[in-house]
Motif scaffolding. Structure first.
Motif, PDB file in Angstrom:
ATOM      1  N   PHE A 122      40.425  32.530  26.579  1.00 44.43           N
ATOM      2  CA  PHE A 122      39.813  32.832  27.870  1.00 44.43           C
ATOM      3  C   PHE A 122      38.615  31.925  28.104  1.00 44.43           C
ATOM      4  N   LYS A 123      38.509  31.443  29.332  1.00 44.32           N
ATOM      5  CA  LYS A 123      37.317  30.673  29.684  1.00 44.32           C
ATOM      6  C   LYS A 123      36.277  31.608  30.284  1.00 44.32           C
ATOM      7  N   LYS A 124      36.785  32.525  31.099  1.00 46.95           N
ATOM      8  CA  LYS A 124      35.896  33.507  31.710  1.00 46.95           C
ATOM      9  C   LYS A 124      36.705  34.785  31.894  1.00 46.95           C
ATOM     10  N   ILE A 125      36.034  35.831  32.245  1.00 45.52           N
ATOM     11  CA  ILE A 125      36.760  37.070  32.498  1.00 45.52           C
ATOM     12  C   ILE A 125      36.011  37.906  33.540  1.00 45.52           C
ATOM     13  N   ASP A 126      36.746  38.294  34.603  1.00 45.34           N
ATOM     14  CA  ASP A 126      36.127  39.060  35.691  1.00 45.34           C
ATOM     15  C   ASP A 126      36.803  40.401  35.848  1.00 45.34           C
ATOM     16  N   ILE A 127      36.088  41.277  36.453  1.00 40.08           N
ATOM     17  CA  ILE A 127      36.624  42.601  36.715  1.00 40.08           C
ATOM     18  C   ILE A 127      37.712  42.491  37.795  1.00 40.08           C
ATOM     19  N   ASN A 128      38.788  43.220  37.619  1.00 40.07           N
ATOM     20  CA  ASN A 128      39.867  43.176  38.607  1.00 40.07           C
ATOM     21  C   ASN A 128      39.558  44.116  39.761  1.00 40.07           C
ATOM     22  N   ASP A 129      39.792  43.636  40.998  1.00 37.43           N
ATOM     23  CA  ASP A 129      39.593  44.541  42.118  1.00 37.43           C
ATOM     24  C   ASP A 129      40.772  44.510  43.085  1.00 37.43           C
ATOM     25  N   ALA A 130      41.880  43.971  42.604  1.00 36.04           N
ATOM     26  CA  ALA A 130      43.062  43.926  43.472  1.00 36.04           C
ATOM     27  C   ALA A 130      44.108  44.935  43.011  1.00 36.04           C
ATOM     28  N   TYR A 131      44.595  45.746  43.925  1.00 35.32           N
ATOM     29  CA  TYR A 131      45.633  46.731  43.626  1.00 35.32           C
ATOM     30  C   TYR A 131      46.710  46.656  44.685  1.00 35.32           C
TER      31      TYR A 131
END
Lengths: 478, 244, 417
Positions: C59-68
């Motif tokens: 992983f280079k970065k990791i963001d919170i998911n907000d798509a459903y």
């Protein structure tokens, strides 16, 4: 009528001290005390440099804290790192010249040196408080080219061997206690078996801890050259005392092609009293390298003493077809704590290892088996078999089994089994019905439980060990 | 030798013996027969001193009250129980166990301990008398023994320990005829005027080989009938129910 | 030194918070995680799975998911009748309990108040505490036995590249009730993502809960699940884990046997292939007398796969008459595969039956040879043997249709190798 003094002694059979004047290093851990040790030992400069290198390393190391038994903080500046019986400075030419008090101590321990030469055929390098006082059977061993002497003597007389092998199994930088030992070790045994020589007798050292506030830092180095064989016995007893004593020995074994080393230990140091006051801290680093093809190293240990035992006699199986074995009995009673096991590191092809561990826990004691079996990628067709059995007596004690098993090789097989049990009431009843009292019955059953390990010990040791198993558990079944 | 007076026993609040009376004189052989659950094994256990029972009544052995005397001391005084199910004790060498046992009993009697050589000679002799292969004695105690070997081992132990009161708890159960004969021979050859036997059995068969002086029928924790050897034969024919 | 991932405190603002107190709790947890970072092998619980190393490699970065997004092409399992709930990226989308008495079942989505604010030293639990925003709560009322199995469809959609999803689930089975679930994970994401789940299971007196965990296919997902089960008297927890085909998966299971005569079973059959790295870590705490636990973990490792089993049995001093058993067996069929195990016992009561065993090695050569004399190729013989090795676990599933379903899934993987 027995007086109370004798009764106290009975609780710990070998609890007595001997009054001998000591030559001591100044208190504390620093360059000066290391230089003092080196000077007292008449060591060459390279040895002192080696010690100082270890000491510098030590400054950056921390005491390990992952082991289960916790212990009060040790003030390393409050210990004496060297003490020798005065009579050692003008070494006795024969046993008759040895301090009669020493001889008497050994007699109490059941090892009369005088008679040993004649009766047992066991050569003894007796360590009394860090310094070798008498070595017997030297001449007979010398004829075969075997070197069996104190490590101090070896440093002076056989520097090429010591330089080559010392620290080659336990590196200077290994871990806190091993590095501490490298900096301040006082004495211990050195054994070299030349190629194709089978050592004709069991070599043996008896350790004793005596002077108060003296940390013990033995160093043992055993080298079995190609095609040779040696069996080495280590037995320990310690006098009664109140203060905790640190014992951090290093033992290194090297087995070359087709050589075999058998190393047996009976450890019966002062475990502390019934309430857990006093006792020895036994933090030992033992490691063997099966460096040659078809070499074999076998560790057998009977650990019944010490307040805290923390040791993992290990085998590095480098040579193809080499074999490592670990047979262990660890008995903890009252407030004793033991965290012991082994590491079997398989590097060579067709390497085999076997681990048999028997842990017995009584009173409020804690007994942990901790072991590593690591089969490397190149260790084709290797095998390990491990069996760990625990016996609990009562529900105030604990048994803990923590094996780490790593297999990186699809042609190798690892098997591990562990059980936990208690002494069966029906078995006790059966023994009682045959006239045995509770303690005799417990001793018998526990000895049966430990049989596979006891069988590995040389005869002389096996008898002593069997008695010890019974004595260690006295009073544990109500 | 042994006198049992109004013995009552219970375990976990369950009554097992309900007022049992029995007297055995020196040299006598008594047989106790009874159906399953009549309290036969409980009686054997109580005589040997096993813990866990609630007991009232009197037990007298050689005139001494056995109450409060622990198992091992009863054994040292000469009470021997041949177990219905001899225990397996892994790792413990049979010879070593027997020698330890014999020496504690000898010590208690004030006799000198026997040394290994003399002991081995004794074992060899007794094993030969019984026709037992002495090889089993160098194996672990009862571990991997067949049913017959275990029972023979019990009789060998009896021979070596030389007790005064021998209790055989269903020693015949699960044995073939040869093993049964070996055991009976062992017992018969031990009979003497200062030794008594209490033979507990379910079947009359054993009593063809060990001929008792008296036979008692135990039912619901009591001796309901006593008689001579013929009583056993009668039992065999009619079954326990009819006697009741 | 491997650099650690730090997650910005701003991520918390993406979550709909209830109040400031919740926010503070989340900040506290995230700060703890940022301080400790992803665990490394220096930590005892992560000795064989260095998550920090795995993360920094992948992983280079990791963001919170907000798509459903709405689901498309979603098809129910046809092989057997079942109730279901559908989760997309962790969010509860819908549920269907058509075979059951609906008054006896409560199902809701994630609710903040359903979880206690507990302190943890486990960085991944802290990460979950900080960022969890989806999940489900399932309650089975007392005296109710499910007619049909409940399938939990756990679907991950296509666009989860470098996302982190934190879920919290809770399952409560009340007195004298029975629930049987299949957790069925469907991965559609072609890209890497990290799913970090915290699950809480409570079984009240005389309740039964059985769960089967299985995947629809291979996945690029990285999974971590911490499950805490609290088992009251006379109740039984049973779990089957067939989670093959995952890049990374660690199931960290802690079962507390809190009531007398309670029972816990954990069984697993795994076929790990390619670069799969899977770990099952269990702690079964025997806290009261007369409880039973049984664990059997079977793994087959091919290619560069790595399998880990860390299992611990703890027996408290009062927990007499405990009967605990643990067995791990692994077959290494490729020279680059690895299996590590740490079967651990910590016992403080004496009248117990506790044992464990662990073996790892190759397929039995004699058996392969035997099959080859009957005309099979080496590969066929090996496949037959490993299939049989894993089937032993599957054969313990009671329902024939479900057994067949699981068997097919596993065979597909084994014969695809």
């Amino acid at each position: 009528m027995k007086n109370s003094n004798i009764n106290t002694n009975q609780e710990y059979k070998y609890g007595f001290t001997t009054d001998i004047e000591n030559v001591r290093a100044p208190k504390g851990l620093n360059e000066n005390s290391i230089k003092f040790i080196s000077k007292m030992k008449k060591e060459p400069k390279w040895m002192l440099d080696w010690r100082l290198k270890a000491f510098n390393r030590l400054k950056n190391l921390k005491e390990p804290n992952w082991q289960k038994p916790k212990y009060p903080k040790i003030n390393y500046q409050d210990l004496y790192y060297y003490s020798a019986p005065k009579s050692a400075s003008n070494k006795p030419k024969s046993l008759d010249e040895v301090d009669p008090k020493l001889i008497e101590t050994y007699k109490k321990l059941g090892i009369p040196l005088q008679e040993q030469k004649r009766l047992s055929g066991v050569a003894v390098d007796a360590v009394f408080d860090s310094v070798s006082v008498a070595t017997t059977y030297k001449e007979e061993l010398t004829k075969k080219g075997i070197i069996f002497c104190s490590i101090s003597e070896a440093i002076r007389e056989h520097p090429e061997l010591v330089k080559k092998y010392l620290g080659s199994v336990i590196p200077l930088t290994d871990h806190y206690f091993a590095t501490l030992n490298s900096a301040v070790f006082t004495d211990g045994s050195f054994v070299y078996i030349p190629p194709k020589v089978k050592c004709p007798m069991e070599l043996s050292t008896y350790f004793r801890i005596n002077a108060s506030e003296t940390g013990q830092f033995e160093r043992t180095l055993i080298i079995a050259d190609k095609g040779s064989y040696v069996s080495y016995l280590e037995g320990c007893t310690a006098p009664m005392r109140d203060e905790n004593q640190l014992h951090a020995a290093n033992v290194e074994l090297v087995a070359l092609d087709d050589a075999e080393i058998k190393y047996s230990t009976v450890q019966n140091w002062y475990p502390g009293d019934k309430d857990g006051i006093g006792g020895i801290y036994n933090f030992v680093t033992k490691r063997g390298a099966c460096r040659g093809r078809n070499s074999k190293i076998s560790w057998t240990q009977v650990e019944t003493g010490s307040a805290i035992t923390w040791k993992y006699p290990s085998c590095i199986l480098q040579g193809d077809n080499s074999v490592g074995e670990f047979y262990s009995i660890a008995i903890t009673n009252n407030h004793q704590k033991a965290d012991t096991g082994t590491k079997m590191i398989h590097l060579g092809k067709n390497t085999k290892s076997k681990i048999i561990s028997k842990g017995i826990s009584a009173g409020q004691a804690d007994n942990t088996y901790r072991g590593l079996v690591d089969i490397g990628k190149k260790a084709l067709n290797s095998r390990n078999y491990t069996q760990c059995d625990s016996l609990l007596m009562g529900n105030k004690c604990g048994a803990h089994t923590v094996p780490y098993i790593k297999n990186k090789n699809s042609t190798s097989t690892v098997e591990h089994e562990a059980t936990t049990s208690k002494i069966n009431d029906e078995q006790l009843y059966y023994c009682n019905q045959r006239g045995l009292n509770q303690e005799e019955a417990v001793s018998l059953i526990v000895n049966g439980f430990c049989k596979e390990v006891l069988q590995q010990l040389p005869m002389e040791f096996a008898v002593e060990a069997q008695k010890l198993v019974g004595i260690s558990l006295e009073g544990s079944v109500g | 030798m042994l006198e049992i007076i109004n013995l009552k026993a219970s375990i976990n609040k369950r009554d097992i013996l309900n007022g049992l009376n029995l007297k055995i004189n020196p040299g006598e052989v008594h047989a106790i027969m009874g159906p399953n659950g009549s309290g036969k094994s409980t009686l054997a256990n109580i005589l040997s001193g096993k813990n866990g029972y609630k007991i009232t009544g009197d037990l007298k052995y050689k005139g001494e009250n056995l109450k409060d005397i622990p198992v091992e001391q009863r054994a040292q005084k000469g009470i021997f129980l041949a177990f219905q199910y001899p225990l397996e004790i892994p790792g413990v060498n049979t010879n070593n166990f027997l020698k330890t046992s014999l020496n504690t009993i000898r010590k208690a009697k004030g006799e000198k301990e026997i040394d290994t050589l003399a002991f081995l000679k004794l074992v060899k002799e007794k094993a030969k008398e019984l026709g037992i292969d002495e090889k089993i004695l160098s194996r672990q105690l009862n571990v991997g023994f067949s049913g017959g070997e275990k029972k023979k081992n019990e009789i060998l132990q009896m021979k070596i320990l030389d007790p005064n009161l021998v209790i055989l708890d269903e020693t015949d159960s699960g044995l073939d005829i040869d093993a049964l004969k070996t055991i009976a021979d062992g017992v018969n050859s031990s009979r003497s005027k200062d030794k008594s036997f209490l033979v507990i059995t379910h079947y009359q068969r054993l009593l063809d080989y060990i001929k008792p002086d008296f036979v008692h029928v135990l039912s619901s924790g009591k001796i309901i009938k006593s008689g001579s050897r013929e009583l056993a034969l009668e039992l065999e024919k009619k079954g326990y129910k009819k006697i009741n | 030194m491997i650099e650690n991932f730090k997650i910005s405190l701003k991520e918390i603002d993406k979550i709909n918070l209830i109040n400031q107190e919740d926010k503070n709790y989340r900040i506290e947890n995230l700060e703890f995680f940022n301080k400790k970072g992803f665990p490394t092998k220096k930590e005892e619980d992560w000795k064989f799975s260095d998550l920090r190393e795995i993360f920094s490699k992948n992983f280079k970065k990791i963001d919170i998911n907000d798509a459903y997004p709405e689901e498309n092409n979603f098809r129910l399992i046809q092989e057997f009748d079942h109730n279901y709930i559908l989760l997309i990226n962790g969010r509860l989308i819908r549920s269907d309990f058509k075979f059951e008495d609906k008054n006896k079942i409560k199902i809701t989505g994630y609710k903040e108040e359903n979880f206690l604010r507990e302190k943890s030293n486990n960085p991944l639990i802290c990460l979950n505490n900080a960022l969890s925003n989806e999940g489900y709560n399932l309650v089975v009322e007392k005296d109710y036995k499910f007619e049909k199995v409940l399938v939990i469809y756990n679907l991950f959609n296509e666009d989860l590249s470098e996302k982190i999803l934190n879920n919290k689930n809770k399952i409560i089975v009340n007195k004298n009730s029975e629930l049987h679930t299949i957790e069925y994970t469907i991965n559609r994401s072609k890209n890497k993502f990290f799913n970090n789940t915290y699950e809480n299971v409570i079984l009240y007196e005389n309740a039964k809960f059985k769960n089967i965990c299985i995947q629809a296919g291979r996945s690029e997902g990285y999974f971590h699940k911490f499950l805490n089960g609290s088992i009251k008297s006379d109740s039984k927890y049973s779990s089957f884990i067939f989670s093959s085909g995952l890049k990374f998966n660690k199931q960290d299971i802690q079962i507390d046997l809190e009531g007398k005569n309670s029972d816990c079973e954990i069984k697993s059959a795994l076929f790990l292939n390619k670069e799969d790295h899977q770990e099952i870590k269990t702690i079964v705490n025997h806290l009261v007398p007369n409880c039973k636990s049984f664990q059997k973990i079977k793994s087959v490792l091919d290619s560069n796969a790595k399998g880990v089993y860390q299992g611990k049995i703890f027996v408290k001093d009062i927990a007499q008459k405990t009967n605990a058993y643990q067995l791990s067996k692994a077959l290494l069929i490729s020279e680059n595969s690895e299996f590590d195990s740490k079967p651990e016992l910590e016992i403080y009561a004496d009248d117990v039956k506790c044992s464990h065993g662990s073996t790892s090695g190759n397929v039995d050569e004699n058996s392969v040879h035997y099959l080859m004399t009957r005309g099979l190729t080496k590969k066929e013989a090996t496949q037959l043997l490993i299939n049989g090795f894993l089937k032993e676990i599957i054969s313990e599933i009671k329902s024939d249709t479900i057994k067949k379903f699981v068997e097919n899934k596993l065979e597909f993987q084994v014969y695809g190798y």
